[in-house]
Design a protein around this motif. Structure first.
Motif, mmCIF file in Angstrom:
data_model
loop_
_atom_site.group_PDB
_atom_site.id
_atom_site.type_symbol
_atom_site.label_atom_id
_atom_site.label_comp_id
_atom_site.label_asym_id
_atom_site.label_seq_id
_atom_site.Cartn_x
_atom_site.Cartn_y
_atom_site.Cartn_z
ATOM 1 N N GLY A 60 6.408 -4.448 -1.057
ATOM 2 C CA GLY A 60 5.656 -3.372 -0.431
ATOM 3 C C GLY A 60 6.305 -2.014 -0.619
ATOM 4 O O GLY A 60 5.981 -1.065 0.079
ATOM 5 N N ARG A 102 -1.349 -6.713 2.590
ATOM 6 C CA ARG A 102 -0.391 -5.834 3.278
ATOM 7 C C ARG A 102 0.696 -5.349 2.328
ATOM 8 O O ARG A 102 1.171 -4.223 2.442
ATOM 9 C CB ARG A 102 0.208 -6.533 4.495
ATOM 10 C CG ARG A 102 1.115 -7.692 4.166
ATOM 11 C CD ARG A 102 1.790 -8.251 5.428
ATOM 12 N NE ARG A 102 2.815 -9.169 5.051
ATOM 13 C CZ ARG A 102 2.722 -10.481 5.109
ATOM 14 N NH1 ARG A 102 1.629 -11.029 5.586
ATOM 15 N NH2 ARG A 102 3.715 -11.243 4.718
ATOM 16 N N TRP A 103 1.099 -6.184 1.357
ATOM 17 C CA TRP A 103 2.112 -5.771 0.384
ATOM 18 C C TRP A 103 1.551 -4.697 -0.544
ATOM 19 O O TRP A 103 2.218 -3.718 -0.842
ATOM 20 C CB TRP A 103 2.577 -6.959 -0.444
ATOM 21 C CG TRP A 103 3.364 -7.983 0.302
ATOM 22 C CD1 TRP A 103 3.942 -7.848 1.538
ATOM 23 C CD2 TRP A 103 3.654 -9.307 -0.126
ATOM 24 N NE1 TRP A 103 4.583 -9.016 1.888
ATOM 25 C CE2 TRP A 103 4.425 -9.929 0.876
ATOM 26 C CE3 TRP A 103 3.344 -10.032 -1.265
ATOM 27 C CZ2 TRP A 103 4.885 -11.230 0.777
ATOM 28 C CZ3 TRP A 103 3.808 -11.337 -1.371
ATOM 29 C CH2 TRP A 103 4.573 -11.923 -0.358
#
Length: 189
Positions: A60, A102-103
């Motif tokens: 991320g 989300r990453w």
């Protein structure tokens, strides 16, 4: 506002000033273009690999690298067509694991924040983004954790990945972004 264009052209032949390469935290590059980039940009690969080994690279994030252009030898003839910067977009913890939403959101946000000073103060106007590592190949999915997670299906290019790339990068000023996609993805003209 950025102009985002999909293309089937070879990524490493691009005349972009900045190249965005999706990578993982394991330091293993399986994509043929990423493997070729190891030899074309050895300074970037060495820095990336060291960061993977010492644990300083997080999923991320985006590791921006200013390339040291060659000043002598055979490599100097091709410096004009090589990127000045490489952004290593850390999208996964292993090459066999698919990208998680989300990453990807965190990595694109980090990349966007690092690009703003380059656009303003370094005159970056052309970016090339290699999209193939973002697109998960279901034949490579051997990870039982991913299959049993809350989101068992890999992200889809048309409904998940492309809209997210556009959302995160379209607000960058005075920029042309060429997104290099595999030939099996249809480019609407």
């Amino acid at each position: 506002m950025a102009t985002i264009q999909l293309t089937h052209a070879p990524t490493l032949m691009s005349s972009a000033q900045l190249l965005i390469l999706p990578v993982n935290t394991a330091g293993i590059l399986l994509d043929p273009v990423l493997t070729k980039s190891k030899t074309l940009f050895p300074d970037n690969y060495q820095r990336y690999y060291r960061a993977c080994r010492d644990g300083s690279l997080n999923v991320g994030s985006c590791m921006l690298h200013k390339r040291a252009l060659e000043q002598a030898g055979l490599g100097i003839s091709s410096n004009g067509n090589q990127p000045s910067y490489i952004a290593n977009l850390v999208i996964s913890d292993h090459p066999y694991h698919p990208v998680r939403m989300r990453w990807l959101i965190a990595a694109l946000t980090d990349c966007q924040q690092q690009l703003i000073p380059l656009i303003r103060y370094q005159g970056i106007r052309r970016i090339a983004l290699l999209a193939r590592p973002l697109i998960h190949n279901s034949a490579r999915n051997n990870d039982p954790e991913t299959r049993s997670s809350v989101h068992p299906l890999p992200l889809d290019w048309d409904t998940d990945i492309l809209p997210l790339v556009i959302e995160k990068l379209q607000d960058l000023p005075k920029l042309r972004i060429d997104v290099h996609v595999p030939k099996n993805i249809n480019i609407a003209t």
